[in-house]
Write an enzyme that holds these catalytic residues in place. Structure first.
Site, short mmCIF file in Angstrom:
data_model
loop_
_atom_site.label_atom_id
_atom_site.label_comp_id
_atom_site.label_asym_id
_atom_site.label_seq_id
_atom_site.Cartn_x
_atom_site.Cartn_y
_atom_site.Cartn_z
N ASP A 28 -3.74 7.44 4.61
CA ASP A 28 -3.29 6.07 4.87
C ASP A 28 -3.95 5.55 6.14
O ASP A 28 -4.35 6.32 7.02
CB ASP A 28 -1.76 6.08 5.04
CG ASP A 28 -1.17 4.69 5.08
OD1 ASP A 28 -1.84 3.73 4.65
OD2 ASP A 28 -0.02 4.55 5.55
N GLU A 29 -4.08 4.22 6.26
CA GLU A 29 -4.62 3.56 7.46
C GLU A 29 -5.99 4.13 7.84
O GLU A 29 -6.24 4.44 9.02
CB GLU A 29 -3.64 3.69 8.63
CG GLU A 29 -2.25 3.14 8.36
CD GLU A 29 -2.18 1.62 8.36
OE1 GLU A 29 -3.24 0.97 8.41
OE2 GLU A 29 -1.06 1.08 8.30
N LYS B 89 0.81 -1.22 0.00
CA LYS B 89 0.00 0.00 0.00
C LYS B 89 0.85 1.27 0.00
O LYS B 89 0.48 2.26 -0.62
CB LYS B 89 -0.95 0.01 1.19
CG LYS B 89 -0.29 0.12 2.55
CD LYS B 89 -1.31 0.12 3.67
CE LYS B 89 -0.64 0.17 5.03
NZ LYS B 89 0.10 1.42 5.26
N THR B 90 1.99 1.25 0.70
CA THR B 90 2.83 2.44 0.73
C THR B 90 3.36 2.78 -0.66
O THR B 90 3.45 3.95 -1.04
CB THR B 90 4.00 2.27 1.72
OG1 THR B 90 3.48 1.90 3.00
CG2 THR B 90 4.80 3.56 1.87
N ARG C 296 2.14 -11.05 10.21
CA ARG C 296 3.50 -10.51 10.39
C ARG C 296 4.53 -11.53 9.91
O ARG C 296 5.68 -11.16 9.66
CB ARG C 296 3.79 -10.20 11.87
CG ARG C 296 2.91 -9.17 12.55
CD ARG C 296 2.72 -7.92 11.76
NE ARG C 296 1.48 -8.00 10.97
CZ ARG C 296 1.17 -7.18 9.98
NH1 ARG C 296 2.00 -6.24 9.60
NH2 ARG C 296 0.04 -7.32 9.33
N GLN D 259 -7.62 -4.99 9.67
CA GLN D 259 -6.52 -4.60 10.55
C GLN D 259 -6.90 -3.43 11.47
O GLN D 259 -6.02 -2.72 11.97
CB GLN D 259 -5.28 -4.24 9.73
CG GLN D 259 -4.70 -5.41 8.96
CD GLN D 259 -3.36 -5.10 8.34
OE1 GLN D 259 -2.33 -5.01 9.04
NE2 GLN D 259 -3.34 -4.92 7.04
#
Length: 694
Positions: free
Chosen positions: A226-227, A30-31, A626, A257
């Site tokens: 973002d987020e 996504k970044t 993770r 998330q």
């Protein structure tokens, strides 16, 4: 600009005809999408950098985003680009518009402790609230602010709730609402804002002064967020205000998330976008670049048990990968022992570094035994998202007592413990000790020996440094206790030093002191368990080294604590990562262990309502995703809770995993042949490692 992007990522970068929601699964890049889109907006859409703003939640994320953009674009093209956290953007607005809020641009920002101190001062005379009540009062005010509730409205709500007949009245609600108004008045008088004001202040400003909103809309032509699943009500409203009719907006988020409801985050904000932006385009990023197929299959299976408005399925081209292991151990000590030994074993056999390993857990207290085990095996580690065992206040208190015990000239340690637990040795008495020690060039403990004895004090001290009778008596009792434990440990030897130390802390009245300074009886018990764990660790050190005495063991622990603090400042990056599941979000590791896969731990005992279980499941999903190569989950067959040994139940989440991809291990002893084979493999790896170093 599009090199290395998959078709969905390219679509998200290219789409500029209206608002777009990029539903970005864990590890889906996504970044890269956000940073490439910034470059595309500047290079292909003709939007000047100074008219683009990108916001996220942490300084680290904003810094990473900024660094990536700088690699994509020449500095001249990116000049004026705004990449920041939500709160930094809010601060920029508040400073620019301070006059409309009755402030000056030289704003002070109150942090959490500043706010707590102010609220304590405001409520002390009339209510004298205890620590936990103050924390709740602060939380209530924060919640009202983030829901954009005014002090006047908060008071109306509080009185209405207090008058309800379906439950006991909540007196603190009305106190908080009245304190809220005073709190706001004092912030204004101090020309200050608190952390919540950095968002709610701009929202209220734009509501009350539409012309200022138009000014900021003229500055921000395109907004990227973002987020987005972590936004609260006020953050959502700020975004909606800034975007306006232009609807030039890219939102990146993942409802699976969303794990911060306790600080106001609402994953429903992703769904609300469809109402406020009817032309919203949805693009899903489902290809994961991090984890093996089995890990992603497990994550998909678990999260499928939560209701979804947006469906997505993570997939990977990184191969099937190892099976997921669930290991049952006898108890919690065996659990951390297994993890520590496996890290040593795997590091040698797979040529990994310590930094390749992460141990995740639901609650901070779970790290206590693990830290001690890693220390005993000399395995370096770093803490994140929680308090290190040696940083906990009760452990610091216990260590301070032991430091004074082994080094009577440790004035810093003495100052920490002289009035802990409370002994009626006030600040003025401590200052008199300091004065005497300075005049006579002696330690504080030596000064205390003189001033606690009225006869010695009369002979050796001038009138102005003599202690009040009550303080002198309390100090005398304290010194007697110090002498008693020093005699006891030197006379009793090393065989039961740990037990003696624990009994000493009991005699010092620490259990009662912890009851008075903890939010609950269970928290007080856990804090005393931490002190007891320190005593047991000293005993284990003494048992392991017959030449070591208690002075030496304490010195080793103090040195270890100092070195750990220096390493935290960045000296050595090769260390096992210890993190809460919350703190692990956004990170990735080749090898992941998740501790405590038990009911009442994960999910947490206080999170059994349906909505809470959904968030606990999302937290577990974050933990699974993770892992890049291997994932191991552990649980104890028997765990000590509140002083009792209780049989545990495996977490319901473990049963939601695809069982065909899971290996269950534990409790049964491996065969001698298997043990020998594993030992030979470890030794071979060790000898190979040594040979390479020669």
């Amino acid at each position: 600009m599009f090199t290395g992007l998959n078709p969905q990522q390219k679509a998200a970068v290219r789409y500029c005809d209206g608002p777009v929601l990029v539903l970005a699964g864990a590890g889906s890049g996504k970044t890269s999408v956000i940073t490439r889109k910034i470059g595309y907006l500047i290079g292909e859409c003709g939007i000047q950098a100074r008219h683009i703003a990108a916001v996220t939640f942490t300084n680290k994320a904003a810094r990473e985003m900024r660094e990536r953009v700088q690699k994509l674009l020449p500095s001249s093209a990116s000049r004026g680009l705004q990449i920041s956290t939500f709160h930094n953007l809010g601060l920029s607005i508040l400073r620019k518009e301070a006059q409309y809020l009755g402030r000056t641009p030289a704003l002070s920002i109150f942090d959490d402790q500043d706010s707590k101190t102010l609220l304590k001062d405001l409520t002390h005379r009339d209510f004298g609230l205890e620590t936990e009540a103050l924390k709740r009062l602060q939380s209530l005010i924060s919640d009202w602010k983030n829901r954009l509730v005014t002090p006047e409205r908060a008071l109306v709500e509080a009185i209405a709730l207090q008058n309800r007949s379906d439950g006991p009245p909540d007196q603190l609600l009305v106190i908080a609402a009245r304190a809220f108004e005073l709190y706001e008045q004092h912030l204004a008088a101090y020309n200050a804002v608190d952390f919540d004001d950095l968002i709610t202040g701009p929202v209220r400003l734009f509501q009350q002064h539409p012309e200022r909103l138009q000014y900021w809309r003229s500055r921000i032509h395109y907004l990227l967020v973002d987020e987005y699943q972590d936004t609260n009500d006020s953050q959502y409203e700020l975004v909606r205000q800034l975007v306006g009719a232009r609807q030039a907006l890219t939102v990146v988020g993942d409802d699976d998330q969303s794990i911060y409801s306790w600080r106001g985050a609402k994953p429903q904000n992703l769904v609300r976008l469809q109402d406020d932006f009817p032309t919203l385009k949805l693009i899903k990023l489902e290809q994961n670049y991090r984890s093996s197929g089995r890990i992603l299959k497990a994550a998909n299976a678990v999260i499928a048990n939560n209701p979804h408005v947006f469906e997505k399925t993570l997939w990977s081209e990184l191969g099937v990968g190892d099976e997921i292991r669930i290991v049952k151990t006898l108890n919690e000590e065996a659990e951390v022992g297994l993890v520590a030994m496996e890290i040593i074993d795997r590091r040698l056999q797979s040529r990994s570094t310590y930094g390749d390993f992460a141990v995740l857990y639901r609650s901070n207290h779970q790290s206590r035994l693990l830290e001690l085990k890693l220390q005993s095996l000399q395995i370096p580690y770093r803490m994140s998202g929680g308090t290190s065992f040696f940083s906990r206040s009760e452990v610091k208190d216990a260590m301070a007592y032991l430091r004074v015990l082994t080094n009577p000239r440790d004035d810093g340690a003495l100052l920490r413990i002289i009035n802990t637990p409370k002994r009626e040795i006030g600040a003025s008495s401590v200052q008199r000790l300091r004065d005497y020690a300075a005049r006579h060039s002696c330690s504080l403990l030596e000064a205390a020996e003189v001033l606690a004895d009225p006869e010695q004090a009369a002979r050796s001290a001038s009138e102005d440094v003599q202690l009040p009778a009550r303080a002198a008596a309390s100090l005398q009792t304290f010194l007697h206790q110090l002498h008693g434990i020093r005699r006891g440990t030197s006379d009793g030897g090393a065989t039961d030093a740990g037990k003696q130390l624990k009994e000493w802390f009991i005699a010092l009245d620490f259990p009662q002191w912890l009851q008075q300074t903890s939010s609950s009886a269970s928290q007080a018990e856990r804090r005393f368990d931490n002190m007891n764990a320190l005593c047991q660790q000293i005993q284990r050190m003494l048992d392991a080294d017959p030449e070591l005495d208690i002075n030496g063991s304490v010195s080793k622990l103090v040195l270890q604590d100092i070195l750990d603090g220096q390493e935290e400042e960045g000296a050595d990056d090769d260390a096992v990562n210890l993190l809460t599941l919350h703190a692990a979000k956004g990170l990735e590791f080749p090898h992941v262990y998740i501790l405590g896969m038990e009911e009442e731990i994960l999910p947490h005992r206080n999170s059994t309502e349906p909505e809470q279980i959904e968030e606990e499941r999302r937290l577990f999903y974050v933990g699974i995703t993770r892992a890049k190569q291997t994932l191991t989950m552990t649980y104890a067959g028997v765990r000590k809770q509140y002083g009792e040994k209780l049989t545990t139940t495996i977490s319901r989440f473990a049963e939601e995993l695809p069982q065909e991809d899971v290996i269950h291990e534990g409790l049964t002893r491996p065969s001698k042949e298997a043990s020998r084979a594993r030992g030979r493999a470890t030794l071979d790896a060790l000898f190979k490692d040594l040979a390479n170093d020669l």
